[in-house]
Design a protein around this motif. Structure first.
Motif, mmCIF file in Angstrom:
data_model
loop_
_atom_site.group_PDB
_atom_site.id
_atom_site.type_symbol
_atom_site.label_atom_id
_atom_site.label_comp_id
_atom_site.label_asym_id
_atom_site.label_seq_id
_atom_site.Cartn_x
_atom_site.Cartn_y
_atom_site.Cartn_z
ATOM 1 N N ARG A 45 0.826 -1.195 0.000
ATOM 2 C CA ARG A 45 0.000 0.000 0.000
ATOM 3 C C ARG A 45 0.866 1.254 0.000
ATOM 4 O O ARG A 45 2.034 1.215 0.387
ATOM 5 C CB ARG A 45 -0.930 0.023 1.213
ATOM 6 C CG ARG A 45 -0.218 0.132 2.552
ATOM 7 C CD ARG A 45 -1.204 -0.020 3.690
ATOM 8 N NE ARG A 45 -0.545 -0.038 4.985
ATOM 9 C CZ ARG A 45 -0.368 1.018 5.755
ATOM 10 N NH1 ARG A 45 -0.792 2.201 5.351
ATOM 11 N NH2 ARG A 45 0.212 0.909 6.929
ATOM 12 N N GLN A 46 0.291 2.356 -0.434
ATOM 13 C CA GLN A 46 0.982 3.636 -0.334
ATOM 14 C C GLN A 46 1.085 4.038 1.134
ATOM 15 O O GLN A 46 0.179 3.801 1.918
ATOM 16 C CB GLN A 46 0.227 4.712 -1.116
ATOM 17 C CG GLN A 46 0.213 4.480 -2.620
ATOM 18 C CD GLN A 46 -0.377 5.659 -3.379
ATOM 19 O OE1 GLN A 46 -0.485 6.751 -2.833
ATOM 20 N NE2 GLN A 46 -0.760 5.424 -4.615
ATOM 21 N N THR A 51 5.066 5.687 -3.003
ATOM 22 C CA THR A 51 4.313 4.756 -3.841
ATOM 23 C C THR A 51 4.724 3.327 -3.473
ATOM 24 O O THR A 51 5.785 3.117 -2.856
ATOM 25 C CB THR A 51 4.603 4.992 -5.327
ATOM 26 O OG1 THR A 51 5.982 4.675 -5.586
ATOM 27 C CG2 THR A 51 4.313 6.432 -5.725
ATOM 28 N N PRO A 52 3.911 2.328 -3.834
ATOM 29 C CA PRO A 52 4.308 0.934 -3.581
ATOM 30 C C PRO A 52 5.675 0.602 -4.171
ATOM 31 O O PRO A 52 6.473 -0.093 -3.541
ATOM 32 C CB PRO A 52 3.190 0.138 -4.263
ATOM 33 C CG PRO A 52 2.003 1.032 -4.208
ATOM 34 C CD PRO A 52 2.547 2.413 -4.379
ATOM 35 N N GLN A 53 5.942 1.086 -5.375
ATOM 36 C CA GLN A 53 7.236 0.819 -6.003
ATOM 37 C C GLN A 53 8.385 1.408 -5.188
ATOM 38 O O GLN A 53 9.441 0.763 -5.010
ATOM 39 C CB GLN A 53 7.258 1.395 -7.428
ATOM 40 C CG GLN A 53 6.367 0.681 -8.425
ATOM 41 C CD GLN A 53 4.887 1.049 -8.274
ATOM 42 O OE1 GLN A 53 4.550 2.011 -7.558
ATOM 43 N NE2 GLN A 53 4.010 0.304 -8.912
ATOM 44 N N ASN A 83 -0.167 -2.005 -6.225
ATOM 45 C CA ASN A 83 -0.830 -1.144 -5.248
ATOM 46 C C ASN A 83 -2.067 -1.854 -4.696
ATOM 47 O O ASN A 83 -2.984 -2.209 -5.437
ATOM 48 C CB ASN A 83 -1.229 0.167 -5.918
ATOM 49 C CG ASN A 83 -1.731 1.185 -4.905
ATOM 50 O OD1 ASN A 83 -1.659 0.974 -3.702
ATOM 51 N ND2 ASN A 83 -2.263 2.297 -5.402
ATOM 52 N N SER A 84 -2.070 -2.061 -3.378
ATOM 53 C CA SER A 84 -3.184 -2.775 -2.748
ATOM 54 C C SER A 84 -3.295 -2.352 -1.294
ATOM 55 O O SER A 84 -2.289 -2.040 -0.647
ATOM 56 C CB SER A 84 -2.971 -4.287 -2.843
ATOM 57 O OG SER A 84 -3.971 -4.989 -2.143
ATOM 58 N N GLU A 85 -4.517 -2.344 -0.790
ATOM 59 C CA GLU A 85 -4.790 -2.046 0.619
ATOM 60 C C GLU A 85 -5.612 -3.190 1.177
ATOM 61 O O GLU A 85 -6.796 -3.333 0.859
ATOM 62 C CB GLU A 85 -5.528 -0.717 0.730
ATOM 63 C CG GLU A 85 -5.966 -0.363 2.139
ATOM 64 C CD GLU A 85 -4.813 -0.287 3.118
ATOM 65 O OE1 GLU A 85 -4.663 -1.260 3.887
ATOM 66 O OE2 GLU A 85 -4.080 0.707 3.096
#
Length: 515
Positions: A45-46, A51-53, A83-85
């Motif tokens: 997640r951010q 950012t996720p990356q 990107n996931s939460e």
């Protein structure tokens, strides 16, 4: 059977918790020991404007991945940050990412969880139970999924003294609890939490037990394996001995003891210290997924990843080796010389807390104020005591874990895999491991250079001389204030001294006669 690296060859792996302690070690080991794995999707997640990356890149640039960078400089190409939460509906995945995951994933490693013991129940359920359920629902849609590997905890059923490698009935129906939490306000949730968790010590363990039941019920049609580590500590061997990057669990206590801040802890000397190195947990997870993927067992496979039953080690021994290590290899700018007393007596424990923790911290804060600096030691002691309250349940009790499945798994490995994915904790030499653990906290958590050891030893000797001087002054004051002014006290003092003199005279005479 195919070897473990052969099994992972060409596979696509989905990993949760890659930015956490266990997840990042698993990622490193998978890429280093199974170099032909096709790709690793990491759900991140951010956070804090990253950012996720960027978060994944920060993890990959750490000391943990130095060995992998040397052996396989192109390993980053295999890692795909998504990107996931996990706490959001449908994991907050974009349709494009969801489609890629559903079409490609072969193996899932679910390592993500909140490990905070004092997490409020609502958040713990959201992170440990609901997120697990949502990942299971996503896994059911995957077209080529072979294994769902879930990381739990050996203490999920700590209300039992003997724990088998099975999923026990949950303390409450997870669905009913989730429904109830939707209409409860935070005050009500906090009020009912102690009654809900019952004889389990915290919300983390309580929700991990619920998560296991969710995995068993919701994932009934999946090929599921569960690994249950006990107290996860620094690495044993890989990627190098003693690697650790956080203050969680025993690491914070070891550092506090090395700094001379922690002087007493409520624990039983004879209670089993069921520490398990993080690389053993990772090796077992990779091996367990391999076994389930190759053999397709009919029932869910559960592995108690513990050490107490096969290579027992006790908290009294932990204390001895930690203090011995930090006396030989002291931490920089120690507050006092390392020395810790373990006690299970309630009154004695609180006495030592007052005398060895609070009083010195209070005096030191006065000194800081007098020298124009901000007081901080009482705040440190308060945080330390909170951590000790959460850990004393595990330092005062012992459990017996069945490890039949672990032994079976170990016997299924070929000779090469037994070396590469070592899970045989019978080979673990505890004194060496604890020394490497303590040095790991010094090097990787506190970022202290080993070249600073001579100065640290000099500082420790200075603290010893200060202590001797303080004790001498204290004895003189006691003599002047109490003994010198009281005839009775002087009589007692002279009586004790004369007894000691007579004993020494008798001992000297006996030695002369024998000679």
């Amino acid at each position: 059977m195919v070897s473990i690296p052969e099994y992972y060859e060409g596979k696509n792996v989905l990993l949760t918790g890659a930015t956490g302690f266990l997840g990042k070690v698993l990622l490193e080991k998978l890429l280093r020991s199974c170099p032909k794995v096709n790709s690793v999707y990491v759900l991140v997640r951010q956070k804090a404007g990253q950012t996720p990356q960027e978060r994944v890149e920060e993890v990959l640039s750490g000391k943990l991945f130095d060995r992998l960078r040397d052996e396989n400089p192109d390993f980053r190409e295999k890692i795909i940050a998504i990107n996931s939460e996990l706490t959001q509906p449908k994991l907050a995945l974009s349709e494009e990412d969801k489609e890629v995951i559903i079409d490609s994933t072969n193996i899932i490693f679910h390592c993500a969880a909140t490990v905070r013991f004092n997490e409020n129940l609502r958040d713990a359920v959201q992170l440990n139970v609901i997120a697990t359920r949502q990942l299971i629902l996503l896994a059911q849609q995957m077209k080529n999924l072979e294994v769902f590997m879930h990381v739990s905890t050996a203490y999920a059923y700590c209300n039992r003294k003997h724990i088998d490698e099975v999923v026990y009935p949950p303390p409450v129906d997870p669905k009913k609890l989730i429904d109830s939490l939707e209409w409860m306000d935070d005050g009500l949730v906090n009020d009912i939490t102690p009654k809900l968790i019952g004889d389990r010590p915290n919300t983390y363990i309580y929700t991990k037990a619920l998560a296991e039941y969710v995995v068993q019920q919701e994932g009934a049609k999946l090929n599921v394996a569960i690994v249950r580590p006990s107290i996860v500590g620094a690495s044993w061997k890989e990627p190098f001995p003693g690697w650790i990057d956080n203050f969680n669990g025993p690491s914070g206590l070891f550092i506090a003891a090395g700094k001379g801040i922690l002087r007493t802890i409520r624990a039983s000397n004879n209670a089993l210290a069921d520490l398990v190195p993080v690389d053993v947990v990772v090796n077992m997870s990779l091996a367990a997924a391999w076994y389930s993927g190759v053999n397709r067992p009919r029932n869910i496979m559960v592995y108690n990843c513990t050490t107490g039953s096969t290579n027992p080690f006790h908290w009294g021994e932990v204390e001895y080796h930690v203090i011995s290590t930090f006396k030989r290899n002291p931490l920089e700018q120690a507050f006092r010389r390392p020395n810790v007393n373990l006690t299970s007596n309630h009154l004695l424990y609180h006495y030592w807390i007052a005398v060895s923790h609070k009083a010195p911290a209070f005096l030191y804060d006065i000194y800081l104020r007098m020298t124009g600096r901000s007081p901080r030691m009482m705040k440190t002691i308060t945080r330390l005591h909170k951590a000790m309250v959460f850990l004393e349940y595990f330092t005062s009790n012992s459990w017996v874990w069945n490890t039949d499945n672990v032994n079976m798994l170990m016997n299924q490995l070929n000779p090469e895999d037994k070396k590469t994915f070592n899970i045989d904790v019978r080979q673990l030499h505890w004194a060496e491991y604890i020394e490497n653990y303590c040095l790991g906290t010094k090097k990787y958590v506190l970022n202290e250079e080993m070249s600073g050891l001579p100065a640290a030893r000099k500082h420790l000797n200075k603290l010893r001389n200060i202590r001797y001087g303080f004790n001498t002054i204290l004895v003189i004051l006691i003599w002047r204030i109490f003994i010198a002014r009281s005839q009775m006290a002087r009589n007692i003092w002279y009586f004790v001294v004369s007894l000691c003199y007579k004993f020494l005279s008798y001992f000297r005479a006996s030695s002369t006669m024998r000679y």
